[in-house]
Design an enzyme around this catalytic site. Structure first.
Site, PDB file in Angstrom:
ATOM      1  N   ARG A 257       0.830  -1.218   0.000  1.00 44.28           N
ATOM      2  CA  ARG A 257       0.000   0.000   0.000  1.00 44.28           C
ATOM      3  C   ARG A 257       0.865   1.268   0.000  1.00 44.28           C
ATOM      4  O   ARG A 257       0.398   2.357  -0.308  1.00 44.28           O
ATOM      5  CB  ARG A 257      -0.992  -0.022   1.169  1.00 44.28           C
ATOM      6  CG  ARG A 257      -2.093   1.011   1.033  1.00 44.28           C
ATOM      7  CD  ARG A 257      -3.401   0.675   1.738  1.00 44.28           C
ATOM      8  NE  ARG A 257      -3.286  -0.143   2.922  1.00 44.28           N
ATOM      9  CZ  ARG A 257      -2.818   0.272   4.099  1.00 44.28           C
ATOM     10  NH1 ARG A 257      -2.440   1.530   4.260  1.00 44.28           N
ATOM     11  NH2 ARG A 257      -2.730  -0.560   5.113  1.00 44.28           N
TER      12      ARG A 257
ATOM     13  N   TYR B 161     -16.095  14.842 -17.275  1.00 42.85           N
ATOM     14  CA  TYR B 161     -16.571  13.458 -17.256  1.00 42.85           C
ATOM     15  C   TYR B 161     -17.703  13.340 -16.215  1.00 42.85           C
ATOM     16  O   TYR B 161     -17.604  13.940 -15.135  1.00 42.85           O
ATOM     17  CB  TYR B 161     -15.396  12.535 -16.908  1.00 42.85           C
ATOM     18  CG  TYR B 161     -15.801  11.127 -16.600  1.00 42.85           C
ATOM     19  CD1 TYR B 161     -16.360  10.320 -17.581  1.00 42.85           C
ATOM     20  CD2 TYR B 161     -15.655  10.606 -15.325  1.00 42.85           C
ATOM     21  CE1 TYR B 161     -16.748   9.030 -17.290  1.00 42.85           C
ATOM     22  CE2 TYR B 161     -16.031   9.310 -15.033  1.00 42.85           C
ATOM     23  CZ  TYR B 161     -16.588   8.535 -16.021  1.00 42.85           C
ATOM     24  OH  TYR B 161     -16.976   7.257 -15.733  1.00 42.85           O
TER      25      TYR B 161
ATOM     26  N   ASP C 254      -7.487  17.482 -16.760  1.00 40.73           N
ATOM     27  CA  ASP C 254      -7.724  16.081 -17.088  1.00 40.73           C
ATOM     28  C   ASP C 254      -7.323  15.908 -18.549  1.00 40.73           C
ATOM     29  O   ASP C 254      -7.992  16.418 -19.451  1.00 40.73           O
ATOM     30  CB  ASP C 254      -9.201  15.739 -16.852  1.00 40.73           C
ATOM     31  CG  ASP C 254      -9.493  14.262 -17.060  1.00 40.73           C
ATOM     32  OD1 ASP C 254      -8.834  13.636 -17.917  1.00 40.73           O
ATOM     33  OD2 ASP C 254     -10.391  13.732 -16.380  1.00 40.73           O
TER      34      ASP C 254
ATOM     35  N   LYS D  16      -8.202   4.502 -20.237  1.00 37.86           N
ATOM     36  CA  LYS D  16      -8.535   4.843 -21.617  1.00 37.86           C
ATOM     37  C   LYS D  16      -7.292   4.659 -22.496  1.00 37.86           C
ATOM     38  O   LYS D  16      -6.880   3.543 -22.699  1.00 37.86           O
ATOM     39  CB  LYS D  16      -9.103   6.264 -21.649  1.00 37.86           C
ATOM     40  CG  LYS D  16     -10.132   6.558 -20.516  1.00 37.86           C
ATOM     41  CD  LYS D  16     -11.412   5.786 -20.637  1.00 37.86           C
ATOM     42  CE  LYS D  16     -12.325   5.865 -19.415  1.00 37.86           C
ATOM     43  NZ  LYS D  16     -12.660   7.192 -18.900  1.00 37.86           N
TER      44      LYS D  16
HETATM   45  C1  LIG Z   1     -13.268   7.720 -17.676  1.00 34.17           C
HETATM   46  C2  LIG Z   1     -12.865   9.082 -17.267  1.00 34.17           C
HETATM   47  C3  LIG Z   1     -12.581   9.383 -15.918  1.00 34.17           C
HETATM   48  C4  LIG Z   1     -12.759   8.366 -14.811  1.00 34.17           C
HETATM   49  O1  LIG Z   1     -11.796   7.353 -14.908  1.00 34.17           O
HETATM   50  P1  LIG Z   1     -12.027   5.837 -14.380  1.00 34.17           P
HETATM   51  O2  LIG Z   1     -10.743   5.194 -14.736  1.00 34.17           O
HETATM   52  O3  LIG Z   1     -13.222   5.309 -15.086  1.00 34.17           O
HETATM   53  O4  LIG Z   1     -12.248   5.942 -12.912  1.00 34.17           O
HETATM   54  C5  LIG Z   1     -12.124  10.650 -15.620  1.00 34.17           C
HETATM   55  N1  LIG Z   1     -11.975  11.594 -16.575  1.00 34.17           N
HETATM   56  C6  LIG Z   1     -12.253  11.354 -17.864  1.00 34.17           C
HETATM   57  C7  LIG Z   1     -12.085  12.436 -18.883  1.00 34.17           C
HETATM   58  C8  LIG Z   1     -12.713  10.085 -18.248  1.00 34.17           C
HETATM   59  O5  LIG Z   1     -13.007   9.861 -19.546  1.00 34.17           O
END
Ligand SMILES: *Cc1c(COP(=O)(O)O)cnc(C)c1O
Length: 401
Positions: A77, A131, A196, A221
């Site tokens: 952790r 998101y 982001d 992603k």
């Molecule tokens: C999918 C997504 C998230 C969240 O990510 P997870 O891995 O699903 O928790 C945050 N920001 C954007 C732009 C996303 O497309």
């Protein structure tokens, strides 16, 4: 290895390298010296230590500033060597001092909000759209955050003495709205800006170079890139990273080493994947824009592999008719996905807020993969349905309203 050759090795390693080279080599620089080629996966949850005085000192140091533990790991952790390779590599690609990986993008965002709250700065300024779940986390105040929503021009005016964070996505999910990140960073003054960068990836945009203090990814992603790993990461400076590591240690949202391995592997093809998928996406955006069944197409000036478009007809019908393209949420995989944000990814956002941010009920979001572009177009063309009658009916309805 003698000192002379070690010196030569270090000189080569620290020379500036292009992104494509970093993508393949960052986080792996020690492997050849260890006689390895593929990175090892360390699944240990704990690590032996015969010197508990030294261990105590190292734990005290971590409690102080959250700096990466010097020496061998202690407990999973606190940190893991395989995950650390991914963190090192991503930091190189984003041009930041370091990076901290988490179990998901949402775990990464939660850690940032908790790090701000821990210093008493509970107020955040954010730009829609974000998101859907990021919007929800801020709006619902689950972590005690109080949010002011604004547009990029309103950021400076929305800052308060207790503002700990400004958040923006560019290109944004799902409308692909773009912001001038340098101007946004200037508007933030001393308040940390979180960008982001999930949609652009460091291949197309490095927000830290434009003044962002924190660069967040849903690594689920493009970084993973194959739809088989859930992960998040924040690229940032050492000081903020220390706070994030302490939060990660205390709350437990760690990334599994197998996921760390898959992400490191994903990074090595990131530039190639992003460029190839972007070329497909640009071509599909062009064909959609020329199609009378399509009312509006959004494709970022920056490029990228995401396309958003509004249809004259029923978007649910389009979703039901795709065969090669997969109707599914998420994005950034080698295969093409389509989804209806108002029903799925942004369902959790209040309908008025959602529509106010440009996420209309007719909007479809396409994550373009690496298939042949003509095969993709053939599938979309079929899915868009017969042109004239449907469109005629819709236009009639529009006219009657
Ligand atoms: C999918 C997504 C998230 C969240 O990510 P997870 O891995 O699903 O928790 C945050 N920001 C954007 C732009 C996303 O497309």
């Amino acid at each position: 290895m003698d000192t002379a050759s070690t010196g030569a090795y270090d000189a080569v390693r620290t020379a500036p390298r292009a992104l494509a080279t970093e993508a393949v080599h960052a986080g792996r620089d020690d492997l050849a010296r260890q006689g390895l080629h593929a990175p090892p996966i360390d699944l240990s949850t704990t690590y032996p230590s015969y010197d508990s005085r030294a261990e105590a000192a190292r734990i005290d140091a971590f409690a102080g500033d959250g700096a990466d533990l010097a020496g061998p790991p202690v407990y999973a952790r606190l940190g893991n060597p395989t995950v650390a390779r991914f963190e090192t590599a991503l930091a190189r690609l984003e041009g930041t001092e370091t990076a901290v990986a988490f179990a998901s993008g949402m775990a990464a965002l939660s850690a940032v909000l908790l790090a701000c709250a821990a210093t008493g700065l509970r107020h955040a300024v954010a730009v829609r759209p974000l998101y859907g779940c990021s919007d929800h986390l801020l709006t619902a105040g689950l972590l005690g955050t109080e949010v002011t929503w604004t547009d990029p021009d309103g950021i400076a005016g929305a800052l308060r003495p207790d503002t700990g964070l400004v958040l923006i996505e560019s290109p944004a999910n799902p409308t692909l709205a773009e912001a001038d990140l340098r101007a946004v960073a200037r508007a933030c003054g001393p308040v940390p800006l979180l960008v982001d960068n999930t949609f652009a990836t460091p291949v197309l945009q490095r927000p830290a170079e434009q003044g962002a203090r924190l660069v967040l990814h849903s690594a689920t992603k493009y970084l993973g890139g194959h739809g088989d790993v859930l992960a998040g990461v924040v690229a940032c400076d050492e000081e903020f990273a220390g706070r994030l590591r302490q939060i990660r240690f205390a709350t437990g949202g760690v990334l599994h080493p197998l996921a760390g391995y898959l992400l490191l592997r994903g990074l090595s093809t990131l530039p190639v994947r992003v460029r190839a998928a972007s070329a497909n996406a640009a071509e599909l955006a062009r064909r959609l824009a020329a199609d009378p069944r399509v009312a509006r197409v959004r494709y970022p000036r920056l490029g990228g592999a995401m396309v958003a478009f509004e249809v004259h007809g029923d978007p649910h019908e389009v979703i039901s008719r795709v065969r090669l393209v997969t109707p599914a949420v998420s994005l950034g995989s080698v295969d093409t996905l389509i989804q209806h944000p108002a029903s799925i990814s942004h369902r959790i956002v209040d309908a008025d807020d959602r529509r106010g941010a440009g996420v209309t009920d007719r909007l479809l979001r396409l994550s373009v993969g690496l298939e042949d572009v003509d095969d993709l177009w053939a599938d979309l063309d079929r899915a868009l349905g017969a042109p004239c009658e449907r469109q005629g009916v819709e236009e009639l309805r529009e006219a009657v309203r």
